[in-house]
Design an enzyme around this catalytic site. Sequence first.
Site, mmCIF file in Angstrom:
data_model
loop_
_atom_site.group_PDB
_atom_site.id
_atom_site.type_symbol
_atom_site.label_atom_id
_atom_site.label_comp_id
_atom_site.label_asym_id
_atom_site.label_seq_id
_atom_site.Cartn_x
_atom_site.Cartn_y
_atom_site.Cartn_z
ATOM 1 N N HIS A 80 1.249 -0.689 0.365
ATOM 2 C CA HIS A 80 0.033 0.259 0.701
ATOM 3 C C HIS A 80 0.500 1.319 0.023
ATOM 4 C CE1 HIS A 80 -2.188 3.140 2.776
ATOM 5 N NE2 HIS A 80 -2.544 2.874 1.350
ATOM 6 N N HIS A 116 1.971 10.743 -1.384
ATOM 7 C CA HIS A 116 1.532 10.193 -0.254
ATOM 8 C C HIS A 116 1.227 11.798 0.632
ATOM 9 C CE1 HIS A 116 -0.573 7.695 3.234
ATOM 10 N NE2 HIS A 116 -1.080 7.910 2.288
#
Length: 320
Positions: free
Chosen positions: A40, A114
């Site tokens: 992830h 991110h």
Amino acid sequence: MSGGKGKESGEVRNNRDWMSQLPAELHTIPLYNLAVPGSHDSMSYDLDINSSIVEPDRLKRFSKLYCVRQIVRKWAVTQEATITNQLDAGVRYFDLRIARKPNDTNPTRLYFYHGLCTRTDVETVLRDICDWAEWHPKEILILDLSHFKGFDEKNKAQLHKHLINFIKTTFGAKLVLNSASPTLKSCWTQGSNVIVSYDYPTSQHPELWTKIRYYYGDSMDPTIIESKLAHVLEKERPYKYFFVCGLNLTLPNDARALKYVLRLCDNFLNVIQRSLFKLLQWVKQQSAKTPVNIVASDLVTRNNFVTTIVEFNRKHVKAQ
């Protein structure tokens, strides 16, 4: 961190070529029926503290404040191993979120992100992945490209065209076409071992696959995550396409996040580590009831995550 360290370190054993070592019975079943370990936010180990804040939106205006960027990075890093080390550890699915930095002098240069953008650009990382795929032709890699932050109406057509052309040129014949239900054997026969999922309409490009559904619990509470994922696996999962069961924790997208980010002596990696064992125990139990396909996690080189997921395939053989 590579996948070759021993059991005492809490990391996976060497799974560098696990697909080629699967029992022959699994060589001819669709890849979406295999259990595949994934990561992830795969590039979050590389976040650049000097990057402007990409998300959350409410913090963008504080991008000039170093202390705010520090906090964002502290709670955005979900992986500690490089892409190459994740590949060596046996990870075969990669969650790759793409952004363009505002005011970049290069009109087509892209990064992963991110919270913040990465230091390394997209093209460099994709070349590294391509090199690894060349050295391990029997290992099938799934690259999930998504989000495309900063692709506005003025530049998105140009950026997508550039990125798609780069993917096709770089990977070439390694790309698995989206017109079939590929198996290990069919990929090996064709000499192709890279599947690219692209979250943007690309019907004119048979080399690119449509979006892979990513299911996750949207919570910091492992019990809630387990409950939501169990429902998906029992009621909603696709049966003839790839899907991801995401074990990852998710910070609240509102003021509730302060409960976590204001812990001065804590960070996201520590919180993840405290939950990972419980989530892995759950997915082991759940996989005995409902088949899984891609299982994605944070901290993929810890707690024997990869070995745990790969072993689901051997149990599948025993059940036949």
